[in-house]
Structure formats: C-alpha cells, structure tokens
Design an enzyme around this catalytic site. Structure first.
Site, PDB file in Angstrom:
ATOM      1  N   ASP A  22      -3.762  -9.170  -3.214  1.00 39.56           N
ATOM      2  CA  ASP A  22      -2.383  -8.904  -2.824  1.00 39.56           C
ATOM      3  C   ASP A  22      -1.726 -10.259  -2.560  1.00 39.56           C
ATOM      4  OD1 ASP A  22      -0.103  -7.455  -1.733  1.00 39.56           O
ATOM      5  OD2 ASP A  22      -0.858  -8.071   0.230  1.00 39.56           O
ATOM      6  N   ILE A  23      -0.409 -10.296  -2.509  1.00 42.64           N
ATOM      7  CA  ILE A  23       0.285 -11.580  -2.338  1.00 42.64           C
ATOM      8  C   ILE A  23       0.914 -11.706  -0.954  1.00 42.64           C
ATOM      9  CG2 ILE A  23       2.180 -13.014  -3.169  1.00 42.64           C
ATOM     10  CD1 ILE A  23       1.631 -11.880  -5.983  1.00 42.64           C
ATOM     11  N   ASP A  24       1.943 -10.911  -0.665  1.00 43.39           N
ATOM     12  CA  ASP A  24       2.693 -11.045   0.587  1.00 43.39           C
ATOM     13  C   ASP A  24       1.875 -10.554   1.769  1.00 43.39           C
ATOM     14  OD1 ASP A  24       5.575 -11.851  -0.311  1.00 43.39           O
ATOM     15  OD2 ASP A  24       4.953 -10.272  -1.693  1.00 43.39           O
ATOM     16  N   ASP A 200      -3.208  -6.628   2.965  1.00 52.44           N
ATOM     17  CA  ASP A 200      -2.824  -6.688   4.371  1.00 52.44           C
ATOM     18  C   ASP A 200      -2.034  -5.483   4.869  1.00 52.44           C
ATOM     19  OD1 ASP A 200       0.388  -7.851   5.020  1.00 52.44           O
ATOM     20  OD2 ASP A 200      -0.295  -7.415   3.001  1.00 52.44           O
TER      21      ASP A 200
END
Length: 266
Positions: A22-24, A200
């Site tokens: 995942d990124i953000d 997250d």
C-alpha cells in the site's frame, strides 16, 4: 478480524517471496490532500532495489489510480493495482487496464461537492470510486459518511461503502485488494512465491485476509483497533526502516528475498 496480540514483523527467511505495498500511510505519511505528499529519491531507490532483488515480484496495491501513482513516483513505474484492483498494470512499465467514471457516480460526486467541497473536504473522483477525504475537517466525517450511505439506495446494485481513518469511499464490490494480490500471484514473475503485504487502513484488511490464507506475511502499519494482520509496525518510519533492512540483508547475502536460481525476466 483477530483480537490476538500482534508480533513485530520478523526477518524473512531465504526463499522466493513477493512484496505487495500500500502507499498512503504505509510508504508515505498521510496529508490533508492526496496531492500534497512527496516522494523522495531515497524511497524511489529503495523500491527500485527491492524490485530488482525480487526479479520484478513487487507491486503497489493502492486506492490511488495508477496514473496518480506514476505521477507521484515518476520516473519509477512499477507493477500496480490501482483503485483497489479495478485498474492493473501487470507488466513493469507496461499498459494500464483503466476504469472509467459511470454517470451516476459523476452525478453523486457533484452533489457532495456542492455541499462539502468548500469546507476543507476534498472529494476525489477516481473513475468508479468516489472518495471523500475529511482529514482537514474531521468534524465532517459523520456527514460525509451519511451522504455516501444515503446514496446507496439510488445507485445500481454492486456498490459498498468503506469508512477509513479520515474519510469514506464508495466503490464497486469487486474492488478488493485481496483479489488484486491473487491476480498478481498468477503471473509468471510471482509464481511460487509467498506474498508479503504491508498496509495501514481498513481497505487493506481484505488483502491481509487473502495473504493469511496463502500462508504469507500480513503487516499492518499503526493499527487502530482489531486487524486481520498477523504483524504490526508502529508507523511509516518503522515500515521504511524494515523494508530497508530487508533489502540490505539481501545485498549482504545473509537473508534472501530472491531464490538465486529462480530469476525470471520482467
């Protein structure tokens, strides 16, 4: 989702692994506006090195569109599932299977923009997905959620509402990170590898569940409440440090992410 105590992410043993990110909130700290985040050269270098060490078995699994991901990480273009798996780039630097915006979602976006768009709430139109970000106006999260949930009754069947840490999203039922991870694992570059997934938010739980079913490693960053992830890391800094340590160990040869005789072409 499990309520059992979580363990810190362990070292990876030698063997073939695939890495899904995942990124953000995982690689980058959240910002009030998605366009406000910045990718540094150090992160680009780390990701490029891991992708090389994994013979290409690395992919972003994100709620952002792939176009947004490419803009953020340019000139780096990795494999990616965007919009929670409604978009895919299955070949490194290859074509994107994109998703358009249905007319009913466009109309709903305009309605919500008319009510909330001038109050520090950012309405993000991502093709078939509508995201309402309230990080800069947390007092409006309840109202934003109410507006999206009320819209379900007049939309075609096949949509769901997903509430996150600082916003709410409306998306098709087939938008699921677990399905996106499974699709990558069917590709030759990922074949025979155990999945490792870092995320997250509540939108990552489906991915954790899928990875657990495949005897992989699920890692949630800074969890809020119950999670299906079997390991936790405290924050973005700890996640990046863990990824950096994994990469450096592989360079030293003591811990391998890539089987030395299982290298594949991109």
């Amino acid at each position: 989702m499990s309520l059992l105590p979580k363990l810190p992410a362990p070292e990876l043993p030698t063997g073939p692994w695939a890495l899904f990110l995942d990124i953000d909130g995982t690689l980058l700290e959240h910002a009030a506006h998605p366009d406000a985040v910045v990718v540094g050269d150090e992160l680009r270098t780390l990701l490029a090195r891991l992708e090389l060490q994994l013979d290409g078995a690395l992919a972003f699994i994100t709620g952002r569109s792939i176009a947004a991901v490419d803009h953020l990480f340019q000139p780096l273009r990795l494999r990616a599932a965007g919009l929670y798996g409604l978009e895919h780039r299955l070949i490194r630097d290859g074509p994107v299977e994109a998703a358009g915006e249905p007319a009913d979602i466009a109309a709903l976006a305009e309605e919500i923009e008319a009510e909330l768009g001038s109050s520090d709430v950012y309405i993000e139109r991502k093709g078939p997905i509508l995201a309402v970000h309230t990080r800069a106006a947390p007092q409006l999260l309840q109202r934003a959620t109410q507006l999206v949930e009320q819209a379900l009754g007049r939309l075609p069947t096949g949509y769901r509402v997903l509430a996150g840490n600082a916003g709410v999203e409306l998306m098709p039922l087939e938008a699921a990170k677990g399905a996106a991870i499974r699709r990558f694992l069917d590709l030759s570059a990922f074949e025979g590898r155990r999945p490792v997934f870092l995320g997250d938010d509540t939108s990552d739980e489906n991915g954790f569940e899928a990875v657990n079913e495949m005897d992989g490693m699920s890692i949630r960053i800074k969890p809020h409440g119950p999670t299906a992830a079997r390991h936790v890391l405290a924050d973005v800094g700890e996640a990046l440090a863990w990824l950096g340590a994994v990469s450096q160990r592989n360079l030293g040869g003591s811990t391998g992410l890539v089987h030395p005789f299982n290298r594949r072409s991109p």
